[in-house]
Design a protein around this motif. Structure first.
Motif, short mmCIF file in Angstrom:
data_model
loop_
_atom_site.label_atom_id
_atom_site.label_comp_id
_atom_site.label_asym_id
_atom_site.label_seq_id
_atom_site.Cartn_x
_atom_site.Cartn_y
_atom_site.Cartn_z
N GLU A 256 19.77 18.67 11.14
CA GLU A 256 20.50 19.00 9.93
C GLU A 256 21.67 18.06 9.75
OE1 GLU A 256 20.92 23.31 8.18
OE2 GLU A 256 21.25 23.30 10.32
N GLY A 257 21.76 17.45 8.61
CA GLY A 257 22.86 16.52 8.38
C GLY A 257 23.70 16.97 7.21
N SER B 235 24.98 17.65 3.49
CA SER B 235 24.43 18.02 2.17
C SER B 235 22.89 18.05 2.16
CB SER B 235 24.96 17.11 1.06
OG SER B 235 25.03 15.78 1.51
N GLY B 236 22.32 18.83 3.05
CA GLY B 236 20.89 19.09 3.00
C GLY B 236 19.99 17.94 3.40
N GLN C 66 17.78 15.64 5.96
CA GLN C 66 16.98 16.05 7.10
C GLN C 66 16.49 14.84 7.87
OE1 GLN C 66 13.88 17.51 4.70
NE2 GLN C 66 15.09 19.15 3.79
N ASP D 291 14.71 17.16 0.28
CA ASP D 291 13.52 17.76 -0.31
C ASP D 291 12.88 16.88 -1.37
OD1 ASP D 291 13.88 19.85 1.30
OD2 ASP D 291 14.26 21.34 -0.26
#
Lengths: 474, 474
Positions: free
Chosen positions: B6-7, B9-10, B12, B86
C-alpha cells in the motif's frame, strides 16, 4: 534469508520453482473443462447430451478439487522446505509430471467406473507422488539449512519430521488400501478415495475440536505450518500465483479455439462467399463477441481478486477453500458465454445458456465476497487497516466485491421476467460492467450522497452518514 | 519502496498485475502452435501437407516473435511505471485483451495475404494498443508517485515523457500508414509492418552507433531504462515469469490433448475390445510416451534455464532476444515428440520426425548456452561470482548448459548412421538425460578425474588441472 538467490552449499531460493509449479498446476486444474467445451451439441439427442454434459462437468469440478488438494499439499510442503537445491528441483519436476497426469486417470475412472484399471492408475499416481514427496522431506530434513528458519534450531526436529511424514504418507497408504480393495469390491475403494480427498477437511475439523491432539499439549505457534488447523496460514504469494494461472488460462480458453478453428479456408471463401473475407468472418461474429465478453468478465473478476488480496495480510485455509470454489466457477465461464451464442435467438436454449452464465458469474463473485467476509471475522490478523470496518476503503471494497454478484442476480431476474429480451439484456450487462468498474469511486460517491439525502431526514443518523461520506473521500 | 503493498493515495505494487500479464502473454505467444499440432496428417497429399505445415510453422514463429515484441514493450513501459492504481490496472486489462487478439489477426493475414481486411484488423489492434499505452503513460506521468523513484525528482520529467511517447506512438503511426497504403498496394504495407516489428532492433543499432542521439549528449545511466540501447537492462523477474509461462504451457500441451481425446468411448470398448480397457488404452501407448518424453525434456530445459538465471544479475536486451529464440524452439518440441510416434516404425517419416526433434532440442539448448556466453562477456555486471570464469560453479554450469545440445547432436548423428535403430536410440536418449542431470556433479567429477589423468602426462599443465579439479569440489 529465504529470498537470497545464493545460499550456503548450493542452496537456492525456491521462488521460481514454486512459480513454475503453480503455473503447471493451474493449467492442469482447468484442463478438464476442454472436453466439456468441445462436446458437439448437434450430434446427440437432448437427453443424452444433458447426461454427457453433466458427467463431464462433474469430472471437471472433481478434477479441479483434486488438483487443488494436490496443490495445497505441495504448498504446505514448501512452507516447511523454504530453500531448494538441484536435487529437490529435479524431484519436484517428477512430482509435477505425475500431478499433470492425475486428471487423465481421473477421467478414465469417471468414464469406466466399474473397471479396476482407472482406480489402479489413479492410486498408482497418487502413491508415487507420495513416495517422491517422502524422499523430498527426508532429503530436506537431512540438510536443515533448506528448512524454514524457525525450524532449523528446534530440538524436536525429528519429531516434526515424523509428523510431516505421517501426514504425507497416509494418503498413499489409503490409496494402496483402495487399490487392494478395488479387486474385491470397487464401490468400497471409491469410499476410501473419497476419504483420501476430503481427509484434510476431516482432520481439520478433528484438530479444531480436539486442539490438544498435538503430542498431548497445545499446538505451538510455529507448528501451525503443518497442523491442518482451520486457521493455519496458507502462503499468500502462492495462492495469488495459482489464482493468476487459473484466471490467465481461463481468459484465453476461447481465443485458443478461435485461433485454431476460425481462420476460414481460402478455397471455401472464394467458393461460398465470392472471395469476400468480410462475409466469411461475419458468420464467426458471435464467437468474437463471446471471446471479448468472457475475457472482460474473467479479467474483471481477476481485478476484484487482485484488489482484495492487496489488502489481505494472512490467508487462512477456509479463505483458500472459498478461493478454490470461486476459481472452479470461473473455469466454467467461457463455456457458458460460448453457449449463449450457439443457439438460435429467442429459443429456450439461448435463455437457459444466458441464465447459466449469470448463475456462474454470481457464484464466482459471491465466493470472492465470502473470502472478504471470512477475513473480516479475523480482521486484526487478516486485513490491512484500510479495508477493515470503518477503514477508508471499506465501502469501496464492498462495492467492488458485490458489483458482479448484484449485477448477475439482477440480470438473471430480468431475463426471467423479460425472457424475449434476454440476449440484449445480457449484452448490455457485458458493456456496462467494465464502465461501472471504471467509474466505481464516482458511482459510490453518488450513491452515498443519495443515501445521505435520504438519511438527513432522520436527524439522529447524521453522524453515521458523515462517516460514510468521508469514508470514500480519500 | 515499489514492493510496498500500500502506498500513497491508493497506489499499489504492480507485482501481481505484471505476473498476470506475463501469464496471459506467454499463453498467447505459444497459441499458434495448436493449429500446427492438430493438422490431420492423413487427409493431405505429402507435398500439400508439407506446404501447409511449413506455412503454419511460419505463422507460429512470426506470432511468437510479434507477441514477444509486444511483451518487451509492455515490460519496458512497466520498468518506468513501477506502481499502479485501479485505473492503470483496468487499462492494462484492455491492453491484454487486444494483445491476445493479435495472433488471430496475424493468422488471418497469413491465410489471406492479398485481402486488405487482415492487414486492417492487425493494424487496428496495434493502433488501439498504442493509444491505450499512450493514455497509460500520460496518466502515470500526471501522478509521479507511480513512476520509478529515480525519475520522480528529475527536472526534465516532461522531456522524458515526450521521449517515451515518441517511442510508443511511432508504432501505431507506422500501422496507420500501413493500413492507408494497403488500399493502394498491399506489398508496400507488408514492408511497413516488417519495419514496425523489427523497428526496436533497427533503432537499437542506430542508438548503439550514434550513442549521442539522446538530447545531443551521452545517455545518463538511469535513462538506460527506455533507451533501446543494446545494454539496456530488462526486468529479470519478468523475463523469468514470461519464460515460466511458456515452459508451463508447452509442457502441458500434450496432456491437454490426451485428456480431451484419449478417453475411449465406453460403447467402443465393449464392442471392439471385448470390454478390455487395457487393450483399448494400449493403442494410445505411444501418445503417453510422447507426453512423458516431452514433459521431461521441457521440464529439464526449464531446470537449465532456472539454474542459469539464478546466477544472472542483469539481463541485457541481447540476452532477452536469445531467450526468445530458445523459447520459440521449446514451443515446437511437444509436436516434434508427438510426430515421432505417428508414423510406422522404420519409415522415412519416423526417422525425419526423430531428427527434427533432435534439431529442435539442439537449438533450444544452444540458445540457452548463448545467453550464458553473452553474459560471460559482461560478467562483472551480469553474473554472480560463482559462475564467472574461474568461479566455483563455472564448470558445472557449462556442463548443465551443454548437456542437451551435445546429447541432441550426438543422437542426430547416430540416427544418421544407424537409421534403422533411430527409435530405440531416441528412447534411450529420453531415459538417460534425466539420469545424467541427477548425476551431473558425479559425472563431471569423473570426467575431470579422467582429464587430470591424461593431463598429468604433460607436467606443465598440472596446475591448471588442479584448478579444474577443485572447481567442482565445493
Amino acid at each position: 534469508s529465504p529470498s537470497d538467490p545464493e545460499g550456503p552449499s548450493g542452496s537456492q531460493s525456491s521462488h521460481r520453482l514454486l512459480a513454475y509449479s503453480d503455473a503447471l498446476i493451474s493449467i492442469i486444474a482447468t484442463v478438464m473443462i476442454l472436453p466439456v467445451a468441445h462436446t458437439p451439441v448437434e450430434s446427440y439427442e437432448v437427453l443424452s447430451l444433458q447426461v454427457l454434459l453433466s458427467t463431464k462437468i462433474g469430472v471437471y469440478l472433481m478434477t479441479f478439487l483434486i488438483v487443488s488438494m494436490a496443490w495445497a499439499a505441495h504448498s504446505r510442503l514448501f512452507q516447511v522446505v523454504v530453500r531448494i537445491d538441484d536435487y529437490l528441483a529435479l524431484f519436484n519436476l517428477v512430482c509435477m509430471m505425475l500431478i499433470t497426469f492425475l486428471p487423465y486417470t481421473f477421467s478414465l475412472m469417471a468414464a469406466f467406473p466399474e473397471h479396476v484399471l482407472g482406480i489402479l492408475l489413479f492410486c498408482g499416481c497418487v502413491m508415487v507422488i507420495g513416495l517422491v514427496q517422502t524422499v523430498m522431506v527426508l532429503y530436506a530434513f537431512s540438510r536443515p539449512h533448506l528448512l524454514h528458519p524457525q525450524l532449523q534450531d528446534r530440538p524436536d526436529l525429528s519429531h516434526y519430521q515424523h509428523h510431516i511424514l505421517r501426514v504425507i504418507l497416509r494418503v498413499p497408504l489409503m490409496c494402496l488400501l483402495a487399490s487392494v480393495t478395488a479387486a474385491v469390491c470397487f464401490q468400497l475403494s471409491y469410499v476410501l478415495l473419497a476419504i483420501v480427498i476430503f481427509l484434510p477437511y476431516i482432520s481439520a475439523a478433528r484438530c479444531g475440536s480436539g486442539a490438544g491432539s498435538w503430542a498431548g499439549g497445545g499446538v505451538p505457534e510455529e507448528l501451525l505450518l503443518y497442523s491442518f488447523l482451520p486457521h493455519e496460514p496458507l502462503s499468500k504469494e502462492r495462492l495469488e500465483a495459482f489464482s493468476d494461472g487459473v484466471y490467465a488460462i481461463v481468459a484465453t480458453l476461447l481465443i485458443l479455439d478461435i485461433c485454431e478453428d476460425n481462420v476460414p479456408d481460402p478455397s471455401l471463401v472464394s467458393q461460398r462467399f465470392n472471395g469476400s473475407l468480410v462475409l466469411a468472418l461475419r458468420s464467426y461474429g458471435p464467437e468474437y463477441l463471446a471471446y471479448f465478453g468472457s475475457f472482460a468478465t474473467v479479467g474483471l473478476l481477476w481485478f476484484v481478486h487482485h484488489s482484495l488480496f492487496l489488502h489481505v495480510t494472512k490467508v487462512t485455509r477456509l479463505m483458500g477453500l472459498l478461493n478454490t470454489f470461486s476459481l472452479a466457477f470461473v473455469g466454467g465461464l467461457p463455456l457458458a458465454y460460448q453457449l449463449t451464442h450457439e443457439f438460435p435467438t429467442h429459443s429456450q436454449n439461448e435463455l437457459e445458456a444466458i441464465q447459466i452464465s449469470c448463475i456462474i458469474i454470481f457464484f464466482a463473485g459471491l465466493f470472492q465476497l465470502c473470502i472478504w467476509v471470512v477475513a473480516l471475522h479475523h480482521q486484526q490478523e487478516c486485513l490491512l487497516p484500510r479495508v477493515r470496518y470503518g477503514g477508508s476503503e471499506h465501502l469501496l471494497m464492498l462495492a467492488k466485491l458485490s458489483l458482479y454478484p448484484c449485477v448477475a442476480l439482477g440480470t438473471f431476474l430480468l431475463t426471467c421476467v423479460l425472457s424475449q429480451f434476454s440476449a440484449p439484456i445480457f449484452h448490455l450487462m457485458e458493456l456496462t460492467v467494465p464502465l461501472a468498474f471504471l467509474l466505481l469511486r464516482l458511482l459510490l460517491r453518488l450513491l452515498l450522497a443519495l443515501l445521505r439525502l435520504l438519511l438527513l431526514q432522520l436527524p439522529s443518523s447524521e453522524e453515521g452518514s458523515t462517516l460514510l461520506y468521508t469514508a470514500v473521500d480519500s
